[in-house]
Each structure stands twice: as structure tokens, then as C-alpha cells.
Motif scaffolding. Structure first.
Motif, PDB file in Angstrom:
ATOM      1  N   ARG A  91     -60.101 -23.255  -2.139  1.00 57.99           N
ATOM      2  CA  ARG A  91     -58.664 -23.228  -2.410  1.00 57.99           C
ATOM      3  C   ARG A  91     -58.308 -24.405  -3.310  1.00 57.99           C
ATOM      4  O   ARG A  91     -58.807 -25.519  -3.123  1.00 57.99           O
ATOM      5  N   ALA A 143     -54.763 -26.239  -4.800  1.00 61.34           N
ATOM      6  CA  ALA A 143     -53.302 -26.230  -4.724  1.00 61.34           C
ATOM      7  C   ALA A 143     -52.735 -27.380  -5.527  1.00 61.34           C
ATOM      8  O   ALA A 143     -53.277 -28.479  -5.509  1.00 61.34           O
ATOM      9  N   SER A 180     -53.388 -25.936 -10.746  1.00 59.07           N
ATOM     10  CA  SER A 180     -54.177 -24.805 -10.238  1.00 59.07           C
ATOM     11  C   SER A 180     -54.360 -23.715 -11.270  1.00 59.07           C
ATOM     12  O   SER A 180     -55.443 -23.180 -11.472  1.00 59.07           O
ATOM     13  N   THR A 214     -49.170 -23.400   0.595  1.00 58.83           N
ATOM     14  CA  THR A 214     -48.859 -24.817   0.412  1.00 58.83           C
ATOM     15  C   THR A 214     -47.512 -25.039  -0.261  1.00 58.83           C
ATOM     16  O   THR A 214     -47.039 -26.162  -0.331  1.00 58.83           O
ATOM     17  N   GLN A 272     -51.024 -22.174  -6.381  1.00 58.73           N
ATOM     18  CA  GLN A 272     -52.249 -22.195  -5.585  1.00 58.73           C
ATOM     19  C   GLN A 272     -53.169 -21.073  -6.030  1.00 58.73           C
ATOM     20  O   GLN A 272     -52.702 -19.983  -6.371  1.00 58.73           O
TER      21      GLN A 272
END
Lengths: 466, 622
Positions: free
Chosen positions: A31, A33, A37, A88, A92
Motif C-alpha cells: 500500500r 498512501a 501515490s 487513509t 492511495q
């Protein structure tokens, strides 16, 4: 990354982490964030549908993850979630790749190379909170979750912070405080104690020593990684040397740990085996042919890339070829590698019995993937290499976390900048600027360094006070 | 509402009390300073000097906020110089020797000329509180003085006890009584009090010093005054002198150290490590045979000399014997003995960043009562306490400076987030944004605030704006003007480029210090012939811009956490997931923001995460 170079200040860093649990699994996810991104996606993700290259929110797309050199790492699925609508609350992305720590770790490393920061434990959840994504009625449950999460990682890091590792880290921190206190004293106490003036030669020596020690610690990362992620063996060689036969033989003989979807790309195969208790990631580069047209040249680059990142390259030599020594001499020239081991295959149909390659100091281990002759010796040799590459586990001085490695490397970078300034006779406040940055990076592993500690050191070392 | 005599009453007429009173009246309030002797305002109890490394930055900030200290020392200083000139401009620090008596007279006279400000002679005995709010004070003679806000700036007088050898004298300064009943009043208001210690050297008769054996330290020319509001003309500066102790000093001190209350157990409280007594120096740095002693004149109209570095609490006879072992002081006559003084302070977790106490509304603390030390630290807190007392009276939110804005912000944040166990003094190493907090830009950082709060006149603000505009002009010129490297004689060897270089590039050369360049810059860039200040300011800005830009992102992040507020009465006890130690610390310090919570020792990032989760819920449920 462009974002930071262009000094686009944002209140958020862009952070990244592997979000699937360590260990085995079919799919792993990374991931990312933060404001950069999208740029990461644009840079590293090539969609199967080229027309689709600007991401539609929440559309899971199939494509390839490519390195900064535009080489394909893996076939992946990726999704973009815009700010305000993601977990978040920030821009992201999530990238799903085929399991196997090797691949997911390389994807993360690629991303972190672009000045993206490794996420702190629990940081995604924290962002989720700040953005109000999490229902407040669940606040308590989430607080507990965060505690649990950070406790786990705390315990995990504690575990390896036990004993000598923690002493060692403390030592490094002390050395840094020592250097910083010399420099700070030369700024703050010139009047009180006229004898205080930072001795540059001594400071450079202290800094060099610290850089070296930190460097050693960073180097243990690959060893520590072997423990958590396995030892990577790449099998290479000329076409028809018997790479795939060796690969399959080892798979048959050893306990295969998990079968990630075979053929993660068309070009190479990864399998994971247990070799005398060590996890070994076995990579067959059979699909990567040497020589040939354009496409294959791209394949060569990928092969080279995989080989460079391997812990060990097993180069299969076809002993049935009369000119194998000449061919080998050519091949070895182009290998910049790491650790190389030669396997002389097809001894069963070869006339030679004594093998002298005439190259450097290594000779092939005679073996046959058909009869199984020599494979036992070969196996034992690999185990030996693994053990040699492992850090001294009894010392406990091993970095296993990529985040720690990143912080240590950052700290080294700042120390090098400080060192250049000290050598160049640059004044204290600018040297301290870099030293403080180094302290900040190191402090994220060792716990914060407080000004009081620096002052305490100054007061104990120098007679301050007119 | 009850009638009050004054908006604000200030207990104590030292450097903190005076600045507090002046700020309050500048902001349109009526104020009274309650002090034991009206003619002793802003006395220098210890060394006759203002400024120094880290401290001068505070003085310039106080000055930018319209305070008195900068102009007072400019008017009465006898020697000025800048320390650290061989370092970078971020740590250049002005220090001035004061004419001790003239400084005090200047302040007394200035205060006397203020409208709405009274000086009341008396000994404060009680803080009077009703329903958690201060309503005034009661003097020891029973007189009640009503006030809407009270600033306490008692210095070493709160529970003061002087030690000279075995002798103990209840006093705040030698010959002046201490305030004991006031300490009891704080205790009954549930304040926690602790003890700190400080010391001062004996004073000497300069006519009995052999100056020929001491090294001379002249002042700097042109004279680096503190305040742009000062208009003093150049004058003949008085030099300081430097000498050293001898082998004999060490012998005398060590032979008698058992008679020092510091070692005999008579004093248990802690003194500053950065300003140890001479007996402490010989004890702790036993391998160091001698120590420097600075001989500082106490003024032009007196022969008294302050031997900086010889602070002691030894008995008078030992002091006399020991001081005569110092080079040049063989025949010296001691005019007043040195001493150590213990006093009460309120560990500063009990105050908010506005300096208002958490227990009692409208009650503000400034200076040594907060555990700090030094005239400059006191003045800086005094002005902030005065401003905030005035804002409190007006029902307006407090004025708080953060760590990225001012040394004042660094200091106050330090004391409210940290357990003070020794007298706190400012050092530049305490400021994480040191390159941005400089003497030269104090007004850039604070003029806006000062103008908004009514602390400086519109003309003063205009004056600064003009300077700022001229500085910007110079920044542009420095980037445009190019000079030949070969013409730079002594410096050309240190420059990589061999042809020509812009002045801005020259300024950015890391291996050339700015002070070496000033004459070159003046020669090539200054066409005006007037003050070189805009040029110097421009050069300093150029020098540090790259570094400051690098920190900008960090500052943005820092400020974001500063703005995540925590209610002052937030209950930490019930929060699941906080470590017990963190709960205890957070409950004790009661930080006002997540940022501040993070600076409390022992509070971890995971604590902060848990905390922000609960805060969100707390906010929502209200």
C-alpha cells in the motif's frame, strides 16, 4: 521522486508498506498512501490496456510492475483510490502481486527508492483516523487495535532489540551524541570555556568510525533478510545447459514450501524450498534466453537484474560441450555478480572426469541432473554458502526490518554530509544541521535523542561556566 | 463584579516583573509592581552583563515585542561585542557589560514615567483566590490589593536562603529579606514547590587588582547595540580582563571544600551545571589545574569588579584566601562575599504555555519561579506573562509563540513539557530551527505580532517594514552583481570557480564565513553609504535559505501537530492502551497539543496514536 524535488510541500509524506502478513501466501499487497501515490502508479505500473493508463478510481487493473529502469518485475493488479475516498483519506494505491517475499520486497524497495518513506507501524490506521474514515463509535476498538499492532511490532523489534543488538544500537547512539555534543559545545560554550573548540581531525575520525559501524549494521540486512524472507538462488546458464532439470530436481527432492502461481511471468519461475531448515527461493531463468532479437535482449536485462539481486548464482555448465571452458570464460566476464557457484552438468555423458575450468579460483561441481550424481554435494555446498552469508546469529547484530535499514541508511547519508563539512572547515551550526538530521533518523530506531542528553554530555565532558 | 485596584498586579520588580508591567500598560491595562524597595527595580543580582550565546536572541525578541531590556542595556552598557563571530551568523550573539547602577536607574526612571503603572513598596504574603480565580494579593502587613490578574516574578526571594560557609541567612539577596509567607500561600493553593540553588562570586575592589598581569578584552567597533530603537552615539568602551587561577587556588579550595555548604550537605538542592561554583569545578574536573576568571567592571562610576567564574559559597575567610591566589589578585580586597542562595520554584508542569497557572485562573508565573535562570530568560517570560495577563483581562485568547518562531517559544515549551531539575538557561542547541531563529531576524519573526497586540508603535512597525523592503532589494542585487574571483586575494583559493562569481554564490560558499565577506560585500554592493544592516540581513538570508527550505516541510508537520489540541482537563486515566508511565506523565504535564505531548520524555509514538483516537471521540461527544 518528482514531488519532493519540485519542493511541493504537503503536510503529508507519502508512505508505503507491505500490508499482507509476512510468511507464505498466494498474494501479497503493497500500500502507498500520500500525495505522491499517483505518481508512483504512473511510474511503475504498466496497464495491460495501454489506453487505460490514467487510473480510474477503484478500478482494479491488471498489468505489470516495472522498475525505474523500465524492467518488468511481476504481473500485478493495481488500484487507485483518490483522496477523501480511501482508507487513509489520502491518495492511495494498492498493488497486489504474486506471493513470495522476494517479489513483494523488491516492489517495496523500488517504491522506497523514489524518496517514499516506509510507513511506521500502525501509521495507515492513524491516517484513517485523522481523515475520519473510521466510525467513531469504533474508536475504542481501533485504539486497542493500534495498541495491539504497535505492541506486536514493538515486541517484534524488542525481540531483536534484546541483548547485544540493543546494546550495539545504544552504543551507536552514544557515539552520535558524542560527536554532536562536541560540535554543539563549540557553538554554545565558546565564552564559558575558551578551551572548547571542536578538534576537526578527531571529529572526522569519530564520524568515520560511526559511518563504518552503521554501514556494517546496514550490511547485515541481507543476512537478516535471509532469516525472514529466505535465501535467493538463481539458476542461470546457456540454453540447454540443464537449468530447468536442476530446478525440477531440487523441487522434487526438497520440501516445496508453497506453490505460488507458477510462471509469475512468462520469463522466469520462482519456487520456495526448505533446505536443511533454510528457506530458499529458487529462481529458474529458463525463459530468459541469451542472444537473439530485441525482445530477448530485454529479457537479458531482466535476467541480469535478477542475477544481481540474488544471494547466489548457480551457473549451470554443459560439460558435454567440448568448448565448455571457453564458453564459461566468456560468460563469467559478463557476470558482475555476488556469489557464484558452478555446476558441471551432464557428467554422465561427458568424457572428462577431472574438471579444471581455468577460471579464477572456482571449478564446477561435477553432477548430473539425470542420474542425480553430485547433487548431494551440490546441495551441501549451497547450505554452506547460506550459512556463510548469515550474520553471526549468536551476536544478534542483525537488521531485519526494511524500515530500520532505511533509517540507518538515511543516518549514514546525513553523517557523510556532516563529515564533508567538518573536513571543509565549515562552521559548526551547519555541521550540526546534518548531525541533527542524522540523530533524527537514528532516533527513530533507538528512541528520541533529547537535547538534555546532548547538554548532559557537554557538561560532563567540559568544564562549562565562567 | 468586584472593584479592583488594578487590572494586573506584578509581584517582584526584577527583569521579569518590569517587562510584565510594561507590556501590560502598553496594552492599555493598569498595573502595579509590588516590590520591597522601589529604587531597586531591575537590579543585576549577579553578573553585570546582558546577552551572550542564546541569550542575546532572547533580548532581541523581547525588544522586537517592544520590551525594555534591549534599549536599557544600550543606554547603560559600557562594553559591547558579538560572540561567535568566527561561526555562522545564526549563532552570532551580542553581549554587553552593563553599568550596574546606571542600568537600574535607567529602568527606575523609565517605569516612573509610565502612565497607569504604579510601584508599591511592600512584601507580598498571599495570593487571594475566589472560585479558582485570582482576585488580588495581600501584603504581609495585611493590605489587600485587588487585581484581575496577578503575575508572580519573585526571583530568588521566594523562600530565599543564603549560604556563606556554615552561615545561613534567610534572604533573597544579601541584606534583603525573603518572602516566606508567600510560599505558604502557594502550598495552600495546592501548588507543588521545590528548591533550586544558584550562586554568585565575591565582588572585588578594582583599585587593588594588578591589571598588568591580566589579558585585556576590548569591546567591538563599531559598537553592536541591541535595539534599533536606541539612538546612543559611539562612546569609549571599558575593557574587560581575563586571568587564571593558580596551583595555589586549587590547594586552598580543596583543603577547605568540606566547609562549603555544597559539599557539607547543608545545601541539597541542585545548582546549574553550566555555572558551577569554583569549588565544584576543582572537584568535578580534578585533572584541570587552572580555570579562567573573567574580571568584569561593574560600571564606570564604581571600582567594584565582578570575577566571573569564581562563584562560591565557601566561608568568607576562605574566599579571601582563595581569591588572592588568582593571578593578578594577590593583593585584592574583597568588597562583598560570594554566596549560594536556595529558593522555591514551582515545577513548571503547573503552568500552561501562556504562563498562566493550571490551578488558578488569572495567575501567571515568570522567571525563576518557573525554574529558569538569567536576566534574559526572566525578561522574556516577563513580557509574555504581561501580554497574556492583559489578554486575560480582555477575555482574549493567549499569545503563545511556538518553537519554530522564537527562542521564547523554545524556552517556554521546554519548561512546560519537561521536568526542570536544575536552573534552566537558554542555549542555541535547544532550538531545533536554530538557523531560522537569529538575532538579525527577530523583528521579521515578531514585529507582526507586536504590532497586532499594540506592543510597538505604528512608526516602529513602519521602520521595520522599510528595512525589510531594503533587505529584499539587496537580496536581488546580491544575485545580480558578479565579481572576478581573482580579485578576492585571500579567498580565491577556497573558491572552485576560477572566472567570476555572483555575490550570492560567494555568500553560499560553505567554507567561507560570512564575517570574512562583509567588507567585500560592502565594497561591491552597498551603493547607499548608509547603514549596512539591509545588506548584512540580505547576505544572512541568502546564506541560510537552502537549509531553511529543507526544514520547511518539517516545520509544516511540526505545526500541524501543535494545532491538534488537547483539552486541559482531558482525563488520561481511563484510556486503554496508554502505558501507565505515559498516563502518569501526561496527567502531570497536561500538554495542550499532540505535538507537545510528543515532547514529554517517555511518551511514545504509539501513545500519541492512541491519544489522537480518543481525542477525536472526545471532540465528537461534546
Amino acid at each position: 521522486m518528482n514531488g519532493s524535488k519540485a519542493r511541493r510541500f504537503s503536510e503529508h509524506d507519502t508512505i508505503a508498506a507491505i500490508i499482507t502478513p509476512p510468511g507464505e501466501g498466494g498474494i501479497a499487497a503493497v500500500r502507498v498512501a500520500g500525495p505522491d501515490s499517483r505518481a508512483i502508479l504512473a511510474r511503475h505500473f504498466k496497464s495491460n490496456q495501454p489506453a487505460e493508463n490514467s487510473p480510474q478510481p477503484f478500478l482494479l487493473r491488471l498489468g505489470y510492475f516495472t522498475t525505474s529502469k523500465n524492467e518488468i518485475l511481476d504481473e500485478v493488479m493495481a488500484v487507485f483510490m483518490p483522496a477523501g475516498r480511501s482508507y487513509t483519506g489520502l491518495d492511495q494505491i494498492e498493488i497486489f502481486c504474486h506471493g513470495g517475499r522476494q517479489v513483494v520486497r523488491r516492489i517495496l524497495e523500488e517504491i522506497l527508492h523514489d524518496n517514499i518513506r516506509a510507513a511506521e507501524p500502525g501509521e495507515f490506521t492513524r491516517l484513517a483516523f485523522e481523515s475520519g474514515r473510521i466510525d467513531l463509535s469504533r474508536a475504542e476498538a481501533v485504539a486497542e487495535m493500534i495498541t495491539a499492532q504497535t505492541e506486536v511490532s514493538f515486541r517484534a523489534s524488542r525481540e531483536h532489540l534484546l541483548g547485544r543488538y540493543s546494546e550495539h544500537i545504544e552504543l551507536l547512539r552514544n557515539e552520535l551524541i558524542d560527536i554532536l555534543s562536541e560540535v554543539e559545545a563549540s557553538i554554545d560554550f565558546t565564552e564559558d570555556a575558551p578551551e572548547v573548540s571542536a578538534d576537526r581531525t578527531k571529529l572526522v575520525a569519530l564520524t568515520d568510525k560511526l559511518i563504518a559501524r552503521l554501514g556494517q549494521l546496514v550490511d547485515t540486512y541481507s543476512g537478516g533478510r535471509v532469516i525472514t524472507e529466505g535465501f535467493t538462488v538463481v539458476i542461470g546458464g546457456r540454453p540447454n545447459a540443464g537449468k530447468s532439470s536442476l530446478f525440477n530436481l531440487l523441487l522434487k527432492q526438497e520440501r516445496a514450501l508453497v506453490t505460488p502461481t507458477p510462471g509469475t511471468t512468462r520469463d522466469y519461475l520462482v519456487e520456495r524450498i526448505d533446505l536443511d531448515g533454510y528457506t530458499v527461493n529458487l529462481i529458474d531463468t529458463a525463459g530468459l534466453r541469451l542472444g537473439g532479437g530485441k525482445i530477448e535482449r530485454a529479457g537479458q536485462r531482466l535476467a541480469r537484474d535478477i542475477i544481481t539481486k540474488a544471494d547466489l548464482l548457480v551457473w549451470v555448465v554443459d560439460l558435454s560441450k567440448r568448448n565448455w571452458q571457453t564458453l564459461l570464460a566468456d560468460d563469467v566476464k559478463s557476470m558482475s555478480n555476488t556469489d557464484i557457484m558452478l555446476l558441471g552438468n551432464k557428467i554422465d555423458i561427458s568424457k572428462k572426469t577431472v574438471l579444471k575450468s581455468g577460471i579464477r579460483q572456482f571449478d564446477p561441481i561435477p553432477a548430473s541432473c539425470v542420474t542425480g550424481v553430485g547433487i548431494k554435494k551440490f546441495r551441501a555446498e549451497i547450505v554452506q554458502r547460506i550459512e556463510k552469508s548469515m550474520p553471526d546469529l549468536t551476536s544478534g547484530l542483525v537488521v531485519t526490518s526494511l524500515r530500520h535499514k532505511q533509517k540507518l541508511s538515511e543516518s549514514i547519508r546525513h553523517l557523510k554530509a556532516a563529515r564533508t563539512k567538518i573536513k571543509g572547515g565549515v562552521s559548526g551550526e551547519l555541521v550540526a544541521f546534518d548531525l541533527r538530521a542524522a540523530t533524527g533518523s537514528l532516533g527513530e530506531i533507538t528512541g528520541k535523542v533529547y537535547t538534555e542528553q546532548v547538554l548532559g554530555r557537554i557538561f560532563s565532558k567540559f568544564c562549562i561556566g565562567k | 463584579m468586584r472593584n479592583t485596584d488594578f487590572d494586573i498586579v506584578i509581584i517582584g520588580g526584577g527583569h521579569a516583573g518590569v517587562e510584565a508591567a510594561l507590556a501590560a500598560v502598553r496594552m492599555g491595562r493598569t498595573a502595579a509592581i509590588v516590590t520591597m524597595e522601589a529604587k531597586r527595580l531591575a537590579l543585576m543580582s549577579c553578573n553585570p552583563a546582558i546577552g551572550g550565546i542564546g541569550k542575546s536572541q532572547l533580548v532581541k525578541e523581547v525588544d522586537a515585542l517592544g520590551g525594555l531590556m534591549g534599549t536599557a542595556i544600550d543606554a547603560t552598557g559600557i562594553q559591547f561585542r558579538r560572540l561567535n563571530l568566527s561561526r555562522g551568523p545564526a549563532v552570532w550573539s551580542t553581549r554587553a557589560q552593563a553599568d550596574r547602577i546606571k542600568y537600574n536607574e535607567f529602568v527606575v526612571d523609565f517605569v516612573a514615567r509610565q502612565m497607569n503603572l504604579e510601584v508599591i513598596e511592600g512584601l507580598a504574603g498571599e495570593i487571594t483566590v475566589e472560585q479558582g480565580k485570582v482576585i488580588g494579593i495581600r501584603l504581609e502587613d495585611g493590605t489587600f490589593i485587588g487585581a484581575r490578574a496577578v503575575v508572580v516574578a519573585t526571583g530568588t526571594f521566594l523562600g530565599g536562603l543564603i549560604h556563606i560557609g556554615e552561615k545561613q541567612i534567610p534572604a533573597g539577596r544579601i541584606g534583603e529579606p525573603a518572602a516566606y509567607r508567600l510560599s505558604d500561600s502557594f502550598r495552600s493553593l495546592q501548588f507543588e514547590l521545590r528548591r533550586l540553588k544558584t550562586g554568585t562570586p565575591p565582588r572585588l575592589d578594582g583599585r587593588t587588582i594588578d591589571w598588568s598581569r591580566c589579558a585585556i578584552q576590548p569591546g567591538e567597533e563599531p559598537i553592536p547595540f541591541f535595539s534599533p530603537r536606541s539612538s546612543r552615539q559611539p562612546f569609549d568602551q571599558t575593557p574587560c580582563h581575563l586571568t587564571v587561577t593558580s596551583e595555589g587556588t586549587k590547594e586552598v579550595i580543596l583543603a577547605n571544600s568540606h566547609r562549603s555548604p555544597i559539599f557539607s550537605g547543608q545545601i541539597t538542592s541542585r545548582g546549574p551545571r553550566y555555572c558551577p561554583s569554583i569549588e565544584d569545578k576543582f572537584y568535578r574536573f580534578a585533572d584541570k589545574p587552572t580555570h579562567h576568571i573573567f574580571l568584569e567592571p561593574e560600571g564606570n562610576g564604581t571600582d567594584e569588579v565582578y570575577p566571573n567564574g569564581f562563584s562560591t559559597a565557601l566561608p568568607e575567610d576562605v574566599q579571601r584566601e582563595a581569591i588572592r591566589t588568582v593571578i593578578g589578585l594577590e593583593e585584592v580586597v574583597v568588597t562583598r562575599p560570594g554566596y549560594a542562595v536556595e529558593y522555591d520554584y514551582c515545577p513548571s508542569h503547573q503552568i500552561k504555555p501562556s504562563l498562566e497557572t493550571k490551578n488558578v485562573s488569572g495567575l501567571f508565573f515568570a522567571g525563576q519561579i518557573n525554574g529558569t535562570s538569567g536576566y534574559e530568560e526572566a525578561a522574556a517570560q516577563g513580557i509574555m506573562a504581561g501580554i497574556n495577563a492583559a489578554l486575560y483581562c480582555a477575555g482574549e485568547p493567549p499569545f503563545v509563540l511556538d518553537r519554530s518562531e522564537a527562542y521564547i517559544g523554545v524556552m517556554i515549551d521546554d519548561i512546560v513539557t519537561r521536568s526542570i531539575t536544575e536552573p534552566y538557561r537558554m542555549f542555541t542547541s535547544r532550538a531545533e530551527y536554530r538557523l531560522a531563529l537569529r538575532e538579525d531576524n527577530a523583528r521579521d519573526r515578531l514585529s507582526g505580532h507586536a504590532c497586532r497586540l499594540g506592543l510597538i508603535t505604528a512608526e516602529d512597525h513602519q521602520l521595520f517594514n522599510t528595512l525589510d523592503a531594503e533587505t529584499k532589494l539587496q537580496v536581488g542585487r546580491l544575485s545580480k552583481i558578479r565579481i572576478k574571483v581573482s580579485g578576492l586575494n585571500g579567498l580565491s583559493g577556497r573558491i572552485k570557480r576560477k572566472d567570476s562569481i555572483s555575490l550570492a554564490e560567494l555568500i553560499r560558499q560553505p567554507n567561507i564565513e560570512l564575517h570574512e565577506l562583509i567588507p567585500i560585500l560592502v565594497k561591491h554592493a552597498d551603493g547607499t553609504g548608509k547603514s549596512t544592516e539591509p545588506l548584512e540581513r540580505a547576505a544572512i538570508q541568502i546564506r541560510y535559505q537552502g537549509y531553511i527550505d529543507k526544514q520547511t516541510r518539517e516545520i509544516v508537520k511540526f505545526q500541524k501537530l501543535e494545532h491538534e489540541q488537547i483539552p486541559i482537563n482531558f482525563n488520561y486515566a481511563d484510556i486503554l492502551g496508554l502505558k501507565t508511565e505515559s498516563k502518569e506523565k501526561l496527567g502531570r504535564f497536561r500538554p495542550v497539543s499532540i505535538g507537545q505531548a510528543g515532547r514529554i520524555e517517555g511518551v511514545t509514538p504509539s501513545d500519541l496514536m492512541v491519544l489522537s483516537v480518543y481525542l477525536k471521540r472526545h471532540k465528537e461527544s461534546r
